[in-house]
Design an enzyme around this catalytic site. Sequence first.
Site, short mmCIF file in Angstrom:
data_model
loop_
_atom_site.label_atom_id
_atom_site.label_comp_id
_atom_site.label_asym_id
_atom_site.label_seq_id
_atom_site.Cartn_x
_atom_site.Cartn_y
_atom_site.Cartn_z
N ASP A 23 15.84 -6.32 -5.96
CA ASP A 23 14.92 -5.28 -5.54
C ASP A 23 15.13 -3.99 -6.33
O ASP A 23 16.12 -3.29 -6.13
CB ASP A 23 15.12 -5.02 -4.05
CG ASP A 23 14.12 -4.03 -3.47
OD1 ASP A 23 13.08 -3.80 -4.12
OD2 ASP A 23 14.39 -3.49 -2.38
N ASP A 54 8.26 -1.75 -8.55
CA ASP A 54 8.99 -2.35 -7.42
C ASP A 54 8.93 -3.86 -7.48
O ASP A 54 7.89 -4.47 -7.21
CB ASP A 54 8.38 -1.84 -6.11
CG ASP A 54 9.21 -2.22 -4.90
OD1 ASP A 54 10.25 -2.89 -5.06
OD2 ASP A 54 8.82 -1.85 -3.77
#
Length: 428
Positions: free
Chosen positions: A104, A311
């Site tokens: 992430d 992201d």
Amino acid sequence: MATYTASCLFLDSILIFSILTAFSAAQNISGFTANLYQRDAFYNPNLSQTEIIRRAIAQSVWRANMSSSITPNSPTADIIRHTNLFLMKIRLGTPPVDILAVADTGSDLTWTQCLPCTRCFPQHQPLFNTQASSSYGTIQCGQSRPCPPWNDVGCLNGLCHHDIEYVDGTYTRGLLSTETLWMDSTTHSTVQIPNYIFGCGMDNMAHFGGIGSGVIGLGDGPDSIVTQLGHLGGRKFSYCLMPLDPPGRVSHIHFGDRAAVNGPGTITVPLVSGRPGNFYHVTLEAFTVGRTRIPFLDRSGVVEQGNIMIDSGTTFTTLPRHFYAQIKQAVRMQTHAPEVPDPDQLFELCFTEDWSLQLPSIVANFRGGNVPLKGFNAFVTLGPVTCLAFEVSESFIAYGSLAQQDFLVGFDQNARTVSFKPFECSHA
């Protein structure tokens, strides 16, 4: 997958906490690689395309060229696509235990579920047993010994704790801990990183489908794995995310020298510092849909610096309603095909899928360069319909993993850049 700041555990600490990381000089490693696995396809290859997309939506708001200068012993790891999440494999503890967690770029702290657990979500692998590791440690704290001055970290009952909540409702609470981190390198040797700081989650909630046990934070903060690796990782990394089809293929994430993304076709975009959080913010000036350039203007009519984050933990690109509406209208005007409702009610703009469907090209116009999207970066097909795969959010603006698929994406914290290079990630 960005985080909210939890305030219940915070101290007013301004002292700098030193991360003591020891490396063996004999290893002489210039980088390393870790495995990434995309969640659903690997463990459940029989999922329908609609179910894959449905799971992706639930989670989303929730080497032709690797450069001839690459050193042969750079660290590396596999990435295996599983629907909407990409899982990275590391090893923690002595003896080492496999940890499979979401890679992430929208968060920093690495965390995994640990025993004893008061509330844990289901996972296939056993919970990390701290008592079975001879190298596990906690971090003590007090008035004269503050915790690391990181977001979501504070002192409670003499021990440092983490308390993290993500925008999709995922959260983790537990002990801030130290362990030995093990990773592979391209020379097939093992890289050992003592005193790696991670979160031992004992009260957690997530929807990782029983696969992932936590999150590996690749963000820009001091607690990120990228930062903690220090000179070994060179504060840079790159990955190649595979598209939804075909399932089960493997690519890689690289740290250190091997993370270079350059050569013909590479678009390098400057990162924007000073934004809230430790996220990789860039400036999106516009989307060009076919012949129509649509500037990304804020309410005052200007392009805001650092208006979108890159992201990997969010599937779909999320945009404010006023901007999304203009993109949707441009796609509608340039697609000569019947517009139909999405039978699964997942997307706002869909067309009948047949041989005659011709969709307009879409280009992301970043300050620093233009990234042309492939069809599957911007549209998804759900049975009889093909839909524009953007989502609406007024507060969470992100360039998601779908738009990044089949690109080499390289982050360089020192140079303050992110680079995109079109690539077939199944060959990475």
